[in-house]
Scaffold this motif. Structure first.
Motif, short mmCIF file in Angstrom:
data_model
loop_
_atom_site.label_atom_id
_atom_site.label_comp_id
_atom_site.label_asym_id
_atom_site.label_seq_id
_atom_site.Cartn_x
_atom_site.Cartn_y
_atom_site.Cartn_z
N UNK A 34 0.82 -1.23 0.00
CA UNK A 34 0.00 0.00 0.00
C UNK A 34 0.85 1.27 0.00
N UNK A 35 2.12 1.20 0.40
CA UNK A 35 2.96 2.40 0.39
C UNK A 35 3.17 2.91 -1.04
N UNK A 36 2.97 2.04 -2.02
CA UNK A 36 3.15 2.43 -3.42
C UNK A 36 1.87 2.95 -4.07
N UNK A 37 0.76 2.94 -3.35
CA UNK A 37 -0.53 3.32 -3.93
C UNK A 37 -0.53 4.73 -4.52
N UNK A 38 0.21 5.64 -3.91
CA UNK A 38 0.18 7.03 -4.38
C UNK A 38 1.31 7.34 -5.37
N UNK A 39 2.14 6.35 -5.67
CA UNK A 39 3.25 6.56 -6.59
C UNK A 39 2.79 6.21 -8.01
N UNK A 40 2.93 7.18 -8.93
CA UNK A 40 2.56 6.93 -10.31
C UNK A 40 3.78 7.09 -11.21
N UNK A 50 1.82 2.09 -10.00
CA UNK A 50 2.78 0.99 -10.14
C UNK A 50 2.08 -0.36 -10.15
N UNK A 51 1.05 -0.53 -9.30
CA UNK A 51 0.40 -1.84 -9.23
C UNK A 51 -0.37 -2.20 -10.51
N UNK A 55 3.92 -6.60 -10.96
CA UNK A 55 3.50 -7.45 -9.85
C UNK A 55 4.25 -6.96 -8.61
N UNK A 56 3.51 -6.57 -7.58
CA UNK A 56 4.11 -6.08 -6.34
C UNK A 56 3.85 -7.14 -5.27
N UNK A 57 4.94 -7.64 -4.67
CA UNK A 57 4.76 -8.69 -3.67
C UNK A 57 5.71 -8.50 -2.50
N UNK A 58 5.31 -9.04 -1.36
CA UNK A 58 6.15 -9.02 -0.17
C UNK A 58 6.91 -10.34 -0.16
N UNK A 80 10.42 6.95 -10.36
CA UNK A 80 9.20 7.39 -9.69
C UNK A 80 9.28 7.11 -8.18
N UNK A 81 9.83 5.97 -7.81
CA UNK A 81 9.97 5.62 -6.38
C UNK A 81 10.97 6.55 -5.72
N UNK A 82 12.08 6.84 -6.42
CA UNK A 82 13.10 7.73 -5.86
C UNK A 82 12.56 9.15 -5.64
#
Length: 184
Positions: A34-40, A50-51, A55-58, A80-82
């Motif tokens: 969920x920390x990536x939800x706002x990253x586009x 990103x999702x 594929x985003x997995x723990x 984008x993450x940086x």
């Protein structure tokens, strides 16, 4: 429930949903997609979450793995993450990106807990503002003769009960998230 109240119930519920999403995005020392939800990412000229591109997995308790479906987007996702406010440097090995979440310090946990409380209070202010708008509308309806005095009293009580229900829900959510952060 009075049909006049339904609109306000939906607004209050939406406010609680927004708070839940905000809480889910708080980095708690554990890997959480969920920390990536706002990253586009800029993808074919459109900002894309990103999702929807990978594929985003723990993979471990504190490691998040991002595997793009189109490997040519790896660099854009990394950038984008940086540039986001996540505060974690991505590790790119050419096929996947790994985010390793550092353990939280005691001081950072307390800061996060205060922020959680503040977000909860802000959400309760939104709920109370919705209640105020509802009360104003109902008083105007009474003034115009659409509601009787008894109807007004009943709907005001229902509105207050609704407000109390959502404020209690917010308090419970804030307490649970604070507990999660402080017990890591």
């Amino acid at each position: 429930m009075n049909s006049n109240l339904k609109v306000y119930d939906e607004k209050m519920n939406k406010s609680v949903d927004i708070l839940a999403k905000d809480y889910a995005a708080i980095r708690a020392g554990r890997a959480n997609p969920a920390v990536l939800d706002k990253v586009t990412v800029e993808y074919y000229g459109a900002p894309t979450p990103i999702n929807q591109m990978a594929a985003v997995s723990v993979t471990e308790a504190r490691t998040l793995t991002i595997q793009p479906w189109d490997r040519s987007t790896l660099k854009e996702i990394e950038k984008a993450i940086q540039t986001s406010d996540i505060g974690i440097n991505p590790q790119n090995d050419g096929s996947v990106i790994r985010l390793v979440f550092p353990p939280l310090t005691e001081e950072r946990r307390k800061e996060l807990s205060k922020g959680i409380s503040k977000q909860g209070e802000d959400a309760k202010v939104v709920i109370r503002n919705i209640r105020r708008d509802a009360m104003d509308k109902f008083k105007a309806m009474k003034k115009s003769g659409e509601l009787t005095e008894d109807d007004l009293k009943a709907i005001e009580k229902e509105t207050q009960d609704l407000t109390d229900k959502y404020c209690k829900q917010i308090d419970e959510m804030a307490a649970a998230k604070s507990k999660e952060i402080l017990e890591i």
